[in-house]
Design a protein around this motif. Structure first.
Motif, PDB file in Angstrom:
ATOM      1  N   GLY A  41      16.280  20.776 108.730  1.00  0.00           N
ATOM      2  CA  GLY A  41      15.123  20.788 109.623  1.00  0.00           C
ATOM      3  C   GLY A  41      14.457  22.143 109.627  1.00  0.00           C
ATOM      4  N   ASP A  42      13.245  22.169 110.110  1.00  0.00           N
ATOM      5  CA  ASP A  42      12.485  23.414 110.077  1.00  0.00           C
ATOM      6  C   ASP A  42      12.489  24.169 111.398  1.00  0.00           C
ATOM      7  OD1 ASP A  42      11.699  23.203 107.342  1.00  0.00           O
ATOM      8  OD2 ASP A  42      10.402  21.549 107.950  1.00  0.00           O
ATOM      9  N   LEU A  43      12.739  23.457 112.505  1.00  0.00           N
ATOM     10  CA  LEU A  43      12.654  24.083 113.821  1.00  0.00           C
ATOM     11  C   LEU A  43      13.699  23.472 114.742  1.00  0.00           C
ATOM     12  CD1 LEU A  43      10.728  26.094 115.196  1.00  0.00           C
ATOM     13  CD2 LEU A  43       9.320  24.152 115.848  1.00  0.00           C
ATOM     14  N   GLN A  44      14.407  24.343 115.502  1.00  0.00           N
ATOM     15  CA  GLN A  44      15.415  23.857 116.453  1.00  0.00           C
ATOM     16  C   GLN A  44      15.377  24.698 117.711  1.00  0.00           C
ATOM     17  OE1 GLN A  44      19.375  23.204 114.805  1.00  0.00           O
ATOM     18  NE2 GLN A  44      20.255  24.133 116.622  1.00  0.00           N
ATOM     19  N   ASN A  45      15.337  24.052 118.885  1.00  0.00           N
ATOM     20  CA  ASN A  45      15.437  24.727 120.196  1.00  0.00           C
ATOM     21  C   ASN A  45      14.369  25.779 120.428  1.00  0.00           C
ATOM     22  OD1 ASN A  45      17.777  23.259 120.546  1.00  0.00           O
ATOM     23  ND2 ASN A  45      19.107  24.935 119.946  1.00  0.00           N
ATOM     24  N   ALA A  46      13.147  25.537 120.025  1.00  0.00           N
ATOM     25  CA  ALA A  46      12.125  26.588 120.086  1.00  0.00           C
ATOM     26  C   ALA A  46      11.210  26.492 121.299  1.00  0.00           C
ATOM     27  CB  ALA A  46      11.308  26.572 118.795  1.00  0.00           C
ATOM     28  N   SER A  47      11.694  26.014 122.433  1.00  0.00           N
ATOM     29  CA  SER A  47      10.825  25.795 123.597  1.00  0.00           C
ATOM     30  C   SER A  47      10.256  27.086 124.188  1.00  0.00           C
ATOM     31  CB  SER A  47      11.558  25.008 124.671  1.00  0.00           C
ATOM     32  OG  SER A  47      12.703  25.714 125.093  1.00  0.00           O
ATOM     33  N   ALA A  48      10.943  28.215 124.038  1.00  0.00           N
ATOM     34  CA  ALA A  48      10.461  29.466 124.638  1.00  0.00           C
ATOM     35  C   ALA A  48       9.559  30.260 123.688  1.00  0.00           C
ATOM     36  CB  ALA A  48      11.646  30.343 125.048  1.00  0.00           C
ATOM     37  N   ILE A  49       9.280  29.688 122.547  1.00  0.00           N
ATOM     38  CA  ILE A  49       8.467  30.389 121.561  1.00  0.00           C
ATOM     39  C   ILE A  49       7.010  29.977 121.714  1.00  0.00           C
ATOM     40  CG2 ILE A  49       8.034  30.614 119.082  1.00  0.00           C
ATOM     41  CD1 ILE A  49      10.542  32.045 119.955  1.00  0.00           C
ATOM     42  N   GLN A  50       6.119  30.941 121.613  1.00  0.00           N
ATOM     43  CA  GLN A  50       4.684  30.667 121.639  1.00  0.00           C
ATOM     44  C   GLN A  50       4.198  30.505 120.207  1.00  0.00           C
ATOM     45  OE1 GLN A  50       2.712  33.839 123.721  1.00  0.00           O
ATOM     46  NE2 GLN A  50       4.277  33.880 125.313  1.00  0.00           N
ATOM     47  N   PHE A  51       3.793  29.297 119.856  1.00  0.00           N
ATOM     48  CA  PHE A  51       3.226  29.034 118.540  1.00  0.00           C
ATOM     49  C   PHE A  51       1.728  28.847 118.709  1.00  0.00           C
ATOM     50  CE2 PHE A  51       7.565  27.440 117.959  1.00  0.00           C
ATOM     51  CZ  PHE A  51       7.895  28.004 116.743  1.00  0.00           C
ATOM     52  N   ASP A  52       0.948  29.438 117.826  1.00  0.00           N
ATOM     53  CA  ASP A  52      -0.473  29.107 117.855  1.00  0.00           C
ATOM     54  C   ASP A  52      -0.756  28.119 116.728  1.00  0.00           C
ATOM     55  OD1 ASP A  52      -0.745  30.467 115.467  1.00  0.00           O
ATOM     56  OD2 ASP A  52      -1.792  32.170 116.331  1.00  0.00           O
ATOM     57  N   ASN A  53      -2.003  27.724 116.565  1.00  0.00           N
ATOM     58  CA  ASN A  53      -2.333  26.680 115.602  1.00  0.00           C
ATOM     59  C   ASN A  53      -2.411  27.173 114.157  1.00  0.00           C
ATOM     60  OD1 ASN A  53      -4.682  28.100 115.690  1.00  0.00           O
ATOM     61  ND2 ASN A  53      -5.977  26.402 116.358  1.00  0.00           N
ATOM     62  N   THR A  54      -1.991  28.395 113.885  1.00  0.00           N
ATOM     63  CA  THR A  54      -2.017  28.903 112.515  1.00  0.00           C
ATOM     64  C   THR A  54      -0.680  28.738 111.805  1.00  0.00           C
ATOM     65  OG1 THR A  54      -1.421  31.152 113.170  1.00  0.00           O
ATOM     66  CG2 THR A  54      -3.773  30.608 113.130  1.00  0.00           C
ATOM     67  N   ASN A  55       0.349  28.241 112.482  1.00  0.00           N
ATOM     68  CA  ASN A  55       1.659  28.043 111.880  1.00  0.00           C
ATOM     69  C   ASN A  55       1.728  26.691 111.174  1.00  0.00           C
ATOM     70  OD1 ASN A  55       3.463  30.342 112.949  1.00  0.00           O
ATOM     71  ND2 ASN A  55       2.391  29.609 114.759  1.00  0.00           N
ATOM     72  N   THR A  56       2.490  26.639 110.105  1.00  0.00           N
ATOM     73  CA  THR A  56       2.802  25.362 109.468  1.00  0.00           C
ATOM     74  C   THR A  56       4.307  25.152 109.565  1.00  0.00           C
ATOM     75  OG1 THR A  56       0.973  25.574 107.919  1.00  0.00           O
ATOM     76  CG2 THR A  56       2.727  24.038 107.326  1.00  0.00           C
ATOM     77  N   ILE A  57       4.698  24.118 110.308  1.00  0.00           N
ATOM     78  CA  ILE A  57       6.098  23.785 110.505  1.00  0.00           C
ATOM     79  C   ILE A  57       6.325  22.440 109.851  1.00  0.00           C
ATOM     80  CG2 ILE A  57       7.967  23.464 112.162  1.00  0.00           C
ATOM     81  CD1 ILE A  57       6.639  26.230 112.400  1.00  0.00           C
ATOM     82  N   GLY A  58       7.183  22.364 108.845  1.00  0.00           N
ATOM     83  CA  GLY A  58       7.336  21.118 108.101  1.00  0.00           C
ATOM     84  C   GLY A  58       6.027  20.790 107.423  1.00  0.00           C
ATOM     85  N   ASN A  59       5.590  19.567 107.541  1.00  0.00           N
ATOM     86  CA  ASN A  59       4.323  19.176 106.939  1.00  0.00           C
ATOM     87  C   ASN A  59       3.165  19.206 107.939  1.00  0.00           C
ATOM     88  OD1 ASN A  59       5.419  18.699 104.406  1.00  0.00           O
ATOM     89  ND2 ASN A  59       6.158  16.682 105.055  1.00  0.00           N
ATOM     90  N   GLU A  60       3.414  19.793 109.101  1.00  0.00           N
ATOM     91  CA  GLU A  60       2.397  19.782 110.136  1.00  0.00           C
ATOM     92  C   GLU A  60       2.044  21.195 110.575  1.00  0.00           C
ATOM     93  OE1 GLU A  60       3.604  17.451 113.457  1.00  0.00           O
ATOM     94  OE2 GLU A  60       4.445  15.881 112.201  1.00  0.00           O
ATOM     95  N   SER A  61       0.806  21.405 110.927  1.00  0.00           N
ATOM     96  CA  SER A  61       0.390  22.678 111.534  1.00  0.00           C
ATOM     97  C   SER A  61       0.615  22.582 113.025  1.00  0.00           C
ATOM     98  CB  SER A  61      -1.090  22.948 111.250  1.00  0.00           C
ATOM     99  OG  SER A  61      -1.272  23.149 109.871  1.00  0.00           O
ATOM    100  N   THR A  62       0.945  23.720 113.673  1.00  0.00           N
ATOM    101  CA  THR A  62       1.132  23.709 115.122  1.00  0.00           C
ATOM    102  C   THR A  62      -0.114  24.226 115.793  1.00  0.00           C
ATOM    103  OG1 THR A  62       2.088  25.921 115.102  1.00  0.00           O
ATOM    104  CG2 THR A  62       3.611  24.053 115.002  1.00  0.00           C
TER     105      THR A  62
END
Length: 162
Positions: free
Chosen positions: A141-162
């Motif tokens: 997997g690409d991401l685990q337990n990341a609730s406290a992290i601030q992601f903006d829409n410029t990240n690509t996680i797996g096949n999806e942008s955040t």
């Protein structure tokens, strides 16, 4: 080669480390006890443990490094801070990046790919700001337990942008 730690930075030390190859150590780079430093353009690979371990309120700037094929993972941050930019974390045997404890990191324009574990693991109490990163193609997997992290829409996680 074969030493316990390839590069050790602690006690408010603030070195600049450029264009080194650090390999076949137990831990490639250990930064602890308020150590800082500027690590740029290094290749940290084939270590028996993790490539980069930040503990004890370390606060380095780590940029344009290649962190690959380490047996116990790429980057482990536990109770530390730091700025990570434009690094490639790839093909590590366990998790690519693990953030634990009261850590707070700025993680910008990095690639975390092709690892055998999870790309990014963030445990309870850790936090950070992630911008422009690509975290893909990790076996567990690409991401685990990341609730406290601030992601903006410029990240690509797996096949999806955040």
């Amino acid at each position: 080669h074969s030493s316990t730690v390839g590069l050790f930075i602690s006690n408010d030390a603030n070195p600049t480390c450029l264009s080194n190859k650090i390999w076949r150590c137990n831990t490639g780079v250990l930064i602890s006890d308020d150590g800082r430093g500027d690590l740029r353009n290094n290749e940290i690979y084939a270590n028996h443990g993790v490539a980069l371990e930040l503990i004890g309120n370390a606060n380095p700037t780590i940029s344009r490094n290649i962190v690959k094929e380490n047996k116990k993972g790429g980057v482990l941050i536990n109770g530390a801070r730091g700025t990570f930019a434009n690094n490639e974390v790839l093909g590590n045997m366990l998790d690519g990046v693990t953030v634990l404890g009261s850590s707070h990191v700025a993680f910008t324009d990095n690639q975390v790919t092709d690892g055998k574990g999870v790309g990014l693991v963030v445990e309870s109490g850790a936090e950070g700001v992630f911008t422009g990163n690509t975290i893909t193609s990790n076996a567990k997997g690409d991401l685990q337990n990341a609730s406290a992290i601030q992601f903006d829409n410029t990240n690509t996680i797996g096949n999806e942008s955040t």
